[in-house]
Design a protein around this motif. Structure first.
Motif, PDB file in Angstrom:
ATOM      1  N   ILE A 117       0.992  -1.190   0.121  1.00  0.00           N
ATOM      2  CA  ILE A 117       0.028  -0.064  -0.181  1.00  0.00           C
ATOM      3  C   ILE A 117       0.802   1.335  -0.002  1.00  0.00           C
ATOM      4  CG2 ILE A 117      -1.779   1.402   1.412  1.00  0.00           C
ATOM      5  CD1 ILE A 117      -2.774  -1.355   2.191  1.00  0.00           C
ATOM      6  N   ALA A 118       2.011   1.260   0.370  1.00  0.00           N
ATOM      7  CA  ALA A 118       2.961   2.313   0.635  1.00  0.00           C
ATOM      8  C   ALA A 118       4.459   1.763   0.521  1.00  0.00           C
ATOM      9  CB  ALA A 118       2.858   2.912   2.101  1.00  0.00           C
ATOM     10  N   PRO A 119       5.259   2.748  -0.084  1.00  0.00           N
ATOM     11  CA  PRO A 119       6.661   2.040  -0.360  1.00  0.00           C
ATOM     12  C   PRO A 119       7.164   2.122   1.280  1.00  0.00           C
ATOM     13  CG  PRO A 119       6.489   4.387  -0.970  1.00  0.00           C
ATOM     14  CD  PRO A 119       5.035   3.840  -0.667  1.00  0.00           C
ATOM     15  N   GLU A 124      10.661   6.811   0.792  1.00  0.00           N
ATOM     16  CA  GLU A 124       9.941   7.916   1.229  1.00  0.00           C
ATOM     17  C   GLU A 124      10.841   9.191   1.321  1.00  0.00           C
ATOM     18  OE1 GLU A 124       6.876   8.373   1.361  1.00  0.00           O
ATOM     19  OE2 GLU A 124       5.937   6.445   1.857  1.00  0.00           O
ATOM     20  N   LYS A 125      10.173  10.091   0.661  1.00  0.00           N
ATOM     21  CA  LYS A 125      11.009  11.326   0.596  1.00  0.00           C
ATOM     22  C   LYS A 125      11.090  11.977   2.029  1.00  0.00           C
ATOM     23  CE  LYS A 125       9.971  12.631  -3.800  1.00  0.00           C
ATOM     24  NZ  LYS A 125       9.108  13.626  -4.824  1.00  0.00           N
ATOM     25  N   PRO A 126      12.186  12.613   2.659  1.00  0.00           N
ATOM     26  CA  PRO A 126      12.332  13.045   4.063  1.00  0.00           C
ATOM     27  C   PRO A 126      11.148  13.978   4.526  1.00  0.00           C
ATOM     28  CG  PRO A 126      14.451  13.341   2.782  1.00  0.00           C
ATOM     29  CD  PRO A 126      13.414  12.945   1.761  1.00  0.00           C
ATOM     30  N   LYS A 127      10.659  14.697   3.527  1.00  0.00           N
ATOM     31  CA  LYS A 127       9.470  15.621   3.802  1.00  0.00           C
ATOM     32  C   LYS A 127       8.284  14.882   4.454  1.00  0.00           C
ATOM     33  CE  LYS A 127       6.486  19.462   2.323  1.00  0.00           C
ATOM     34  NZ  LYS A 127       6.262  20.344   1.141  1.00  0.00           N
ATOM     35  N   ALA A 128       8.011  13.629   3.459  1.00  0.00           N
ATOM     36  CA  ALA A 128       6.852  12.648   3.759  1.00  0.00           C
ATOM     37  C   ALA A 128       7.191  12.154   5.306  1.00  0.00           C
ATOM     38  CB  ALA A 128       6.585  11.812   2.603  1.00  0.00           C
ATOM     39  N   ILE A 129       8.227  11.745   5.263  1.00  0.00           N
ATOM     40  CA  ILE A 129       8.455  11.032   6.738  1.00  0.00           C
ATOM     41  C   ILE A 129       8.380  12.168   7.924  1.00  0.00           C
ATOM     42  CG2 ILE A 129      10.399   9.836   7.959  1.00  0.00           C
ATOM     43  CD1 ILE A 129      11.467   9.009   5.295  1.00  0.00           C
TER      44      ILE A 129
END
Length: 156
Positions: A117-119, A124-129
């Motif tokens: 469902i998610a990588p 993930e990009k640092p901002k998303a984390i």
């Protein structure tokens, strides 16, 4: 009644569920504010996860958002029980809040990629984390504050 294990367990679980509900309200507000700022759309991860795990799907696309919200609130409230269980093993206050955060966020980090469902976090990009950490920290902090307030006041 002193040392009544049934009362202690039910109190911890009840207070935990209330705390989980409060935490879910807090993360919902946090996400709504962030989505207005970033223009991000709501996640469909809850419905995808339930569809895969339970082999069910919303009846129509119009129901998808409603089902996602129901899952979000149920999942977050249920995680509050874990906060209650932590108190039963003697973990309270800030250490319990940190452990609760680690459990909630860690489960998502493992569960969502395992369901495709998610990588994985490594992709993930640092901002998303950072945004994800912030939202889950808001949840854990709110749940912890509410749980501790209930237990401190001995409202049960």
């Amino acid at each position: 009644m002193k040392n009544n294990p049934v009362k202690e367990i039910s109190t911890a679980l009840g207070a935990g569920l209330i705390a989980g509900l409060a935490g879910t309200a807090a993360i919902t507000i946090s996400q709504m504010i962030e989505m207005k700022i970033t223009k991000r759309k709501a996640s469909d991860a809850p419905t995808k996860a339930v569809a895969k795990v339970l082999d069910i799907k919303p009846v129509n696309k119009g129901e998808k958002a409603k089902v996602a919200q129901e899952i979000h609130w149920t999942y977050g409230t249920a995680w509050g029980a874990v906060r209650g269980l932590l108190s039963l093993v003697g973990l309270t206050g800030s250490p319990a809040t940190v452990a609760h955060f680690a459990g909630v966020w860690g489960t998502g980090l493992v569960m969502l990629p395992s369901l495709d469902i998610a990588p994985p976090i490594t992709e993930e990009k640092p901002k998303a984390i950072a945004i994800d950490v912030l939202h889950h920290a808001v949840y854990a902090a709110a749940a912890g504050l509410v749980f501790d307030a209930i237990m401190e006041k001995d409202l049960w």
